[in-house]
Motif scaffolding. Structure first.
Motif, PDB file in Angstrom:
ATOM      1  N   GLY A   5       0.821  -1.202   0.000  1.00 13.01           N
ATOM      2  CA  GLY A   5       0.000   0.000   0.000  1.00 13.01           C
ATOM      3  C   GLY A   5       0.857   1.255   0.000  1.00 13.01           C
ATOM      4  N   PRO A   6       0.238   2.439  -0.043  1.00 11.07           N
ATOM      5  CA  PRO A   6       1.004   3.691  -0.034  1.00 11.07           C
ATOM      6  C   PRO A   6       1.733   3.879   1.294  1.00 11.07           C
ATOM      7  N   ARG A   7       2.992   4.304   1.240  1.00 14.72           N
ATOM      8  CA  ARG A   7       3.789   4.560   2.443  1.00 14.72           C
ATOM      9  C   ARG A   7       3.660   6.034   2.806  1.00 14.72           C
ATOM     10  N   ARG A   8       3.032   6.341   3.934  1.00 17.75           N
ATOM     11  CA  ARG A   8       2.851   7.739   4.297  1.00 17.75           C
ATOM     12  C   ARG A   8       2.288   7.896   5.700  1.00 17.75           C
ATOM     13  N   GLY A  35      -1.243  12.601   2.191  1.00 20.29           N
ATOM     14  CA  GLY A  35      -0.333  12.188   3.239  1.00 20.29           C
ATOM     15  C   GLY A  35       1.106  12.526   2.895  1.00 20.29           C
ATOM     16  N   TYR A  36       1.998  12.257   3.831  1.00 15.71           N
ATOM     17  CA  TYR A  36       3.406  12.619   3.666  1.00 15.71           C
ATOM     18  C   TYR A  36       4.277  11.370   3.687  1.00 15.71           C
ATOM     19  N   CYS A  37       5.246  11.333   2.772  1.00 15.32           N
ATOM     20  CA  CYS A  37       6.241  10.267   2.741  1.00 15.32           C
ATOM     21  C   CYS A  37       7.584  10.894   2.398  1.00 15.32           C
ATOM     22  N   SER A  38       8.596  10.641   3.215  1.00 11.70           N
ATOM     23  CA  SER A  38       9.913  11.222   2.964  1.00 11.70           C
ATOM     24  C   SER A  38      10.427  10.780   1.600  1.00 11.70           C
ATOM     25  N   GLY A  39      10.991  11.723   0.874  1.00  8.23           N
ATOM     26  CA  GLY A  39      11.502  11.435  -0.454  1.00  8.23           C
ATOM     27  C   GLY A  39      10.559  11.824  -1.572  1.00  8.23           C
ATOM     28  N   GLU A  40       9.271  12.028  -1.266  1.00 11.36           N
ATOM     29  CA  GLU A  40       8.325  12.449  -2.292  1.00 11.36           C
ATOM     30  C   GLU A  40       8.361  13.967  -2.451  1.00 11.36           C
ATOM     31  N   ASP A  41       7.870  14.441  -3.586  1.00 11.74           N
ATOM     32  CA  ASP A  41       7.900  15.861  -3.930  1.00 11.74           C
ATOM     33  C   ASP A  41       6.641  16.544  -3.396  1.00 11.74           C
ATOM     34  N   TYR A  42       6.826  17.462  -2.436  1.00 15.28           N
ATOM     35  CA  TYR A  42       5.694  18.216  -1.902  1.00 15.28           C
ATOM     36  C   TYR A  42       5.824  19.711  -2.205  1.00 15.28           C
ATOM     37  N   GLU A  43       6.682  20.039  -3.158  1.00 13.22           N
ATOM     38  CA  GLU A  43       6.837  21.429  -3.580  1.00 13.22           C
ATOM     39  C   GLU A  43       6.184  21.684  -4.936  1.00 13.22           C
TER      40      GLU A  43
END
Length: 234
Positions: free
Chosen positions: A11-14, A31-39
């Motif tokens: 499943g999604p990691r977040r 949700g938030y997951c380290s390494g993904e683009d949130y900018e």
């Protein structure tokens, strides 16, 4: 005896996502997951878990067909809430690293997977994340959260959906974020979370809460122990 029966991966990691159950499916938003683009400005992602087949599915991005329709789809975020009323999931609050916090109300139709922004009226709560939300009848109650003093503002229009500040009595629950809230009967129970000695503005004087506070809803004459903002169909 209560025990775990299923352990699945894939499943999604977040963290700081929002999820609701619709029949035998669970809809997970953002949700938030380290390494993904949130900018980079992009649509919020939607993952659906089928509790019968025990399989995850990611819904395809919505085709907006222009900038005006793009505003009806929430951007990728974390720290938001999602609640189900009838066949509609309401997404409110949350933030990302570019747009900041948000106070626009979004609606997601579970039948056709269509996003839209309902027309609203009343006093809209300030943009925030880390709040909680739960539903009683046709009303959504929002409690706490980290409020951003300057953030996006949603224009008010006709009174299809309205916001109001609930009357309170008694000793209110301490302001907090990243807590949980649930409704049993006509009471809303708030538990846990992070508070600050100086109120809703972080000063590095954090307090972690471990007491349950309860409140009765819908009746302004009853004893209210929490301050919250309500949303409901007019």
């Amino acid at each position: 005896m209560l025990r775990w029966t299923v352990h699945l991966e894939g499943g999604p990691r977040r963290v700081n996502h929002a999820a609701v159950a619709v029949g035998h499916k669970v809809y997970s938003f953002g949700g938030y997951c380290s390494g993904e683009d949130y900018e980079t400005f992009r649509q919020i992602d939607v993952h659906v878990f089928n509790t019968v087949s025990l399989r995850w599915m990611k819904l395809p991005p919505v085709r907006t067909g222009g900038r005006e329709h793009a505003r009806e789809v929430p951007y990728m975020r974390y720290g938001h809430t999602a609640v189900l009323v009838d066949d509609t999931i309401y997404i409110w609050g949350g933030r990302n690293d570019t747009e900041g916090a948000c106070n626009v109300l979004y609606a997601f139709d579970v039948n056709n997977h269509r996003w839209y922004t309902p027309k609203i009226s009343g006093t809209v709560p300030g943009a925030r994340d880390g709040h909680s939300a739960c539903v009683l009848g046709k009303a959504m109650y929002i409690f706490g959260g980290y409020e951003q003093l300057v953030g996006p503002h949603h224009p008010l229009s006709t009174n299809v959906i309205w916001f109001f500040i609930q009357t309170q009595f008694g000793t209110p629950a301490r302001w907090r974020d990243f807590h949980s809230a649930t409704i049993i009967g006509t009471k809303m129970f708030v538990f846990g979370g992070r508070a600050d000695r100086f109120g809703p503005f972080h000063s590095n004087n954090e307090i972690y809460c471990n007491k349950i506070k309860s409140t009765r809803t819908h009746n302004p004459r009853t004893r209210i122990l929490s301050v919250f903002v309500g949303l409901g169909n007019h």
